[in-house]
Design a protein around this motif. Structure first.
Motif, PDB file in Angstrom:
ATOM      1  N   ALA A   1    -105.316 -38.677   7.709  1.00  0.00           N
ATOM      2  CA  ALA A   1    -106.003 -39.227   8.879  1.00  0.00           C
ATOM      3  C   ALA A   1    -105.496 -40.637   9.195  1.00  0.00           C
ATOM      4  O   ALA A   1    -105.263 -40.980  10.354  1.00  0.00           O
ATOM      5  N   PHE A   2    -105.302 -41.445   8.167  1.00  0.00           N
ATOM      6  CA  PHE A   2    -104.808 -42.810   8.368  1.00  0.00           C
ATOM      7  C   PHE A   2    -103.419 -42.791   9.003  1.00  0.00           C
ATOM      8  O   PHE A   2    -103.156 -43.535   9.951  1.00  0.00           O
ATOM      9  N   VAL A   3    -102.534 -41.936   8.498  1.00  0.00           N
ATOM     10  CA  VAL A   3    -101.175 -41.850   9.046  1.00  0.00           C
ATOM     11  C   VAL A   3    -101.212 -41.376  10.500  1.00  0.00           C
ATOM     12  O   VAL A   3    -100.518 -41.921  11.359  1.00  0.00           O
ATOM     13  N   LEU A   4    -102.026 -40.361  10.777  1.00  0.00           N
ATOM     14  CA  LEU A   4    -102.112 -39.843  12.149  1.00  0.00           C
ATOM     15  C   LEU A   4    -102.653 -40.893  13.116  1.00  0.00           C
ATOM     16  O   LEU A   4    -102.145 -41.046  14.224  1.00  0.00           O
ATOM     17  N   LEU A   5    -103.704 -41.611  12.679  1.00  0.00           N
ATOM     18  CA  LEU A   5    -104.343 -42.584  13.563  1.00  0.00           C
ATOM     19  C   LEU A   5    -103.559 -43.887  13.673  1.00  0.00           C
ATOM     20  O   LEU A   5    -103.357 -44.399  14.779  1.00  0.00           O
ATOM     21  N   GLN A   6    -103.117 -44.417  12.544  1.00  0.00           N
ATOM     22  CA  GLN A   6    -102.475 -45.730  12.550  1.00  0.00           C
ATOM     23  C   GLN A   6    -100.954 -45.638  12.646  1.00  0.00           C
ATOM     24  O   GLN A   6    -100.337 -46.403  13.367  1.00  0.00           O
ATOM     25  N   GLY A   7    -100.373 -44.731  11.881  1.00  0.00           N
ATOM     26  CA  GLY A   7     -98.913 -44.631  11.850  1.00  0.00           C
ATOM     27  C   GLY A   7     -98.335 -43.976  13.084  1.00  0.00           C
ATOM     28  O   GLY A   7     -97.372 -44.472  13.666  1.00  0.00           O
ATOM     29  N   LEU A   8     -98.916 -42.853  13.479  1.00  0.00           N
ATOM     30  CA  LEU A   8     -98.404 -42.107  14.630  1.00  0.00           C
ATOM     31  C   LEU A   8     -99.160 -42.409  15.918  1.00  0.00           C
ATOM     32  O   LEU A   8     -98.797 -41.904  16.973  1.00  0.00           O
ATOM     33  N   ASN A   9    -100.241 -43.177  15.797  1.00  0.00           N
ATOM     34  CA  ASN A   9    -101.033 -43.603  16.955  1.00  0.00           C
ATOM     35  C   ASN A   9    -101.534 -42.419  17.794  1.00  0.00           C
ATOM     36  O   ASN A   9    -101.514 -42.457  19.014  1.00  0.00           O
ATOM     37  N   ILE A  10    -101.979 -41.374  17.108  1.00  0.00           N
ATOM     38  CA  ILE A  10    -102.542 -40.204  17.791  1.00  0.00           C
ATOM     39  C   ILE A  10    -103.991 -40.511  18.145  1.00  0.00           C
ATOM     40  O   ILE A  10    -104.720 -41.123  17.369  1.00  0.00           O
ATOM     41  N   HIS A  11    -104.402 -40.070  19.314  1.00  0.00           N
ATOM     42  CA  HIS A  11    -105.761 -40.326  19.784  1.00  0.00           C
ATOM     43  C   HIS A  11    -106.775 -39.751  18.785  1.00  0.00           C
ATOM     44  O   HIS A  11    -106.617 -38.626  18.299  1.00  0.00           O
TER      45      HIS A  11
END
Length: 173
Positions: free
Chosen positions: A132-142
């Motif tokens: 979740a951290f990678v998706l939200l912060q790393g990849l900037n997914i909504h």
């Protein structure tokens, strides 16, 4: 500032300990579901608690009395803040409240993490946090897309776990 999530410990205390409307686990599950829906969390929780106690009329009543006092207070406070907005005292008050909100949000995050680890185990709990951290912060997914993805995953995860448990029970008999 996210005031809605910061009052969830108060909601939990009142609904679980003071009035005993639901168990600690039920509150956590309700809060998790409410977090997946759009809109302010405190309003959704007040509507749910009102509905749980008195049906649709209770939901409307609880929502109204959750929103109305805050709305009136905001109108009054914004009028006052507009008059004294240059005051260093006001800036200090805002600075003093920020750590309290951070601690309340941290407590809520800890409760969610604890529940995830209880349900998934340490490896999956930490793994889903990192994902979740990678998706939200790393990849900037909504966040909405991440939440939907985890809901879909959760549906399949629990179905697979149920099938695996049934298979294990069948083999042990």
């Amino acid at each position: 500032m996210a005031a809605g999530p910061s009052v969830m410990p108060l909601f939990r205390h009142e609904a679980v300990q003071t009035y005993k409307w639901m168990s600690h686990d039920d509150f956590g599950e309700t809060l998790a579901i409410a977090n997946t829906l759009p809109g302010p969390i405190a309003t959704k929780m007040s509507a749910y608690l009102g509905y749980q106690q008195k049906g649709w009329l209770g939901a409307i009543w609880a929502t109204l009395w959750h929103i109305l006092p805050t709305s009136i207070a905001m109108i009054l406070l914004f009028s006052v803040v507009d008059l004294i907005s240059d005051s260093p005292v006001i800036a200090g008050m805002i600075g003093a409240v920020t750590p309290v909100i951070a601690v309340l949000l941290g407590q809520m995050a800890y409760d969610f993490g604890k529940k995830a680890v209880q349900g998934f185990g340490w490896l999956m709990g930490i793994g889903t946090f990192v994902l979740a951290f990678v998706l939200l912060q790393g990849l900037n997914i909504h966040p909405g897309f991440v939440i939907i993805a985890f809901i879909i995953y959760g549906l399949f995860h629990y179905r697979l776990v149920d099938k695996w448990r049934k298979r294990q029970q069948g083999e042990s008999e």
